[in-house]
Design an enzyme around this catalytic site. Sequence first.
Site, mmCIF file in Angstrom:
data_model
loop_
_atom_site.group_PDB
_atom_site.id
_atom_site.type_symbol
_atom_site.label_atom_id
_atom_site.label_comp_id
_atom_site.label_asym_id
_atom_site.label_seq_id
_atom_site.Cartn_x
_atom_site.Cartn_y
_atom_site.Cartn_z
ATOM 1 N N PRO A 123 -25.064 24.311 -30.157
ATOM 2 C CA PRO A 123 -24.051 23.837 -31.113
ATOM 3 C C PRO A 123 -23.570 25.011 -31.962
ATOM 4 O O PRO A 123 -24.359 25.910 -32.296
ATOM 5 C CB PRO A 123 -24.812 22.823 -31.976
ATOM 6 C CG PRO A 123 -26.057 22.507 -31.228
ATOM 7 C CD PRO A 123 -26.384 23.719 -30.412
ATOM 8 N N LYS A 124 -22.305 25.018 -32.290
ATOM 9 C CA LYS A 124 -21.780 26.047 -33.185
ATOM 10 C C LYS A 124 -22.021 25.572 -34.623
ATOM 11 O O LYS A 124 -21.203 24.866 -35.204
ATOM 12 C CB LYS A 124 -20.299 26.294 -32.927
ATOM 13 C CG LYS A 124 -19.759 27.509 -33.670
ATOM 14 C CD LYS A 124 -18.313 27.783 -33.259
ATOM 15 C CE LYS A 124 -17.787 29.027 -33.979
ATOM 16 N NZ LYS A 124 -17.756 28.863 -35.437
ATOM 17 N N VAL A 125 -23.161 25.949 -35.143
ATOM 18 C CA VAL A 125 -23.567 25.497 -36.475
ATOM 19 C C VAL A 125 -22.608 26.050 -37.522
ATOM 20 O O VAL A 125 -22.268 27.239 -37.514
ATOM 21 C CB VAL A 125 -25.014 25.948 -36.776
ATOM 22 C CG1 VAL A 125 -25.450 25.460 -38.153
ATOM 23 C CG2 VAL A 125 -25.956 25.425 -35.694
ATOM 24 N N ASP A 277 -18.920 22.884 -35.634
ATOM 25 C CA ASP A 277 -17.466 22.926 -35.420
ATOM 26 C C ASP A 277 -17.114 23.320 -33.990
ATOM 27 O O ASP A 277 -16.014 23.770 -33.716
ATOM 28 C CB ASP A 277 -16.778 23.853 -36.425
ATOM 29 C CG ASP A 277 -17.247 25.295 -36.346
ATOM 30 O OD1 ASP A 277 -18.192 25.577 -35.585
ATOM 31 O OD2 ASP A 277 -16.666 26.143 -37.046
ATOM 32 N N GLY A 278 -18.077 23.136 -33.068
ATOM 33 C CA GLY A 278 -17.805 23.417 -31.668
ATOM 34 C C GLY A 278 -19.094 23.708 -30.928
ATOM 35 O O GLY A 278 -20.195 23.349 -31.377
#
EC number: 6.5.1.2
Length: 559
Positions: A123-125, A277-278
């Site tokens: 996950p794009k934290v 966010d991605g």
Amino acid sequence: MWKRTGFAVCLLLWSLSSQAVCPVWSPSRAQDEVNRLQQQLRQWNEHYWKQGASEVSDTVYDQLSARLAAWQRCFALEPANSTPVLPGGSVKHPVAHTGVQKLAGKQALQRWMAGKTDLWAQPKVDGVAVTLIYRNGGLTQAISRGDGLAGEDWTAKIRAIPSIPKTVSGALANSVLQGELFLRTENHIQKQAGGLNARAKVAGAMMRRDEHAILNDLAFFVWAWPDGPATLAQKLAELSNAGFSDEEQYSVPVNTVEDVEKLRSRWFTSELPFVTDGVVVRSGTEPAGNTWLPGQGNWVAAWKYEPPEEVATVKDIQFAIGRTGKISVVAQLEPVQLDDKRVQRVNLGSVRRWQELDVAPGDQIAISLAGQGIPRIDSVAWRALVRNKPIPPAPRFTPLTCFYASAECQEQFIARLVWLSSAKALGIEGLGESGWRGLNQAHHFEHLFSWLALTKEQLQSTPGISPERGLQLWHRFSLARERPFIRWLIALGAPLPQPALKVTGDTTWQQLRTRNEKEWQRFPAIGAEKARQIVAFVHASEIEKLSVWLGAQGVKAFQ
């Protein structure tokens, strides 16, 4: 809070692809508009870096930055690829932060993955980038990202965060870790809750001296261990043993872009302990840390989620008159894509709200989708220098006007027709605004219910309506005569509250019109003013004439 890096090439691509409409400005105005927006972006940037203050959302900042670049290209004012310069700091990173290449979509990611092996998705934290330095098993220094080469010393604040290990052993005893300082959340679902302004809270806590309690809620997600164990799998195992457990749980081997897509969708819609966010895709092996440079991390890429809001250019301001005579304001937009919808207009509400919002053609407004996918305005992101706002029409329409057709009544009259055919009223399927306009234009309606008198032959020969559809409409119009009295009251627009409608027990118009104001006040949700409105409506001359006409047409409730 946005991550302001000099590597966000995707912003420029976005401006080229989806918003590349050059304004019709004189050279002098173009220079003035560019200077103003440039100054505003610089001010927001300064507030972010010096105060940790987020005055606009990530999306608004990113898209206005892209809009600025597009304007510069349109008028050849500055190089198209100019990017904001990041403030550095007094402390040099032992290994530079490369940043993450942000890809435009699935196809771009597929091209990036081609030929690569040992790939992992995470996950794009969404947080703030930090370097942690461990020496001889102890946390000796923490540095903010800054410009990727140097940042500020955040050691004291980082040491005050309980979740970050102060001592480590083994391979981590002498290590440099790069990662995301984030706000830990409970059962956060990104699709439902959005960003929660989490990044701004983290940055604010680190930049201001008076933030203490929130430090207990912060954690660190390691996304790079330069010069650590040879493979990502080995790194994850070591990190987990040291207390960095999220990394192993949320790092998944992937082989195809479809694997990434499934994870991206799953993490977007499932409960996570952080805002995202991605999705990030990275190689399991990395080059030596002494070769890392800002903007050159070609072994890692990101596929971000679609933004929850878009910045759209206002083309025009128009006014619409509803069935009750209220004037609403609509902004016509340069088309933007929100989720699966192409949005070209958004309702700004009443004239008063429009005036409070101060929206004019040429402005940039932030829009998102409300419930049921209806576009809404969130804020005015940027106001144009020239403010040419139209004059709204005079408020001469009321709930008792425009039951009969006339040139000045066109908009309210059509709005009444659309309402009476809705599911709440007579439920005439297959007729919307354009259909009613066509019928009215072809048959010159005298009043709101003139369509009841149309013959089968007239409907079948209406321009734009096939004989089959004309026959369907004739049947539906005929069925409307049999609708219960309460549905006809709704179709008329009678100002009766729903609770009262359900308990009156009236089945005919004659029963309804016999009550006076005091009698109406005995019903639920009806006070003195509402009772006055009901009596005025029932006894209005136009309503009386329509009730007689409906009775003559065989509508039982009015006979």
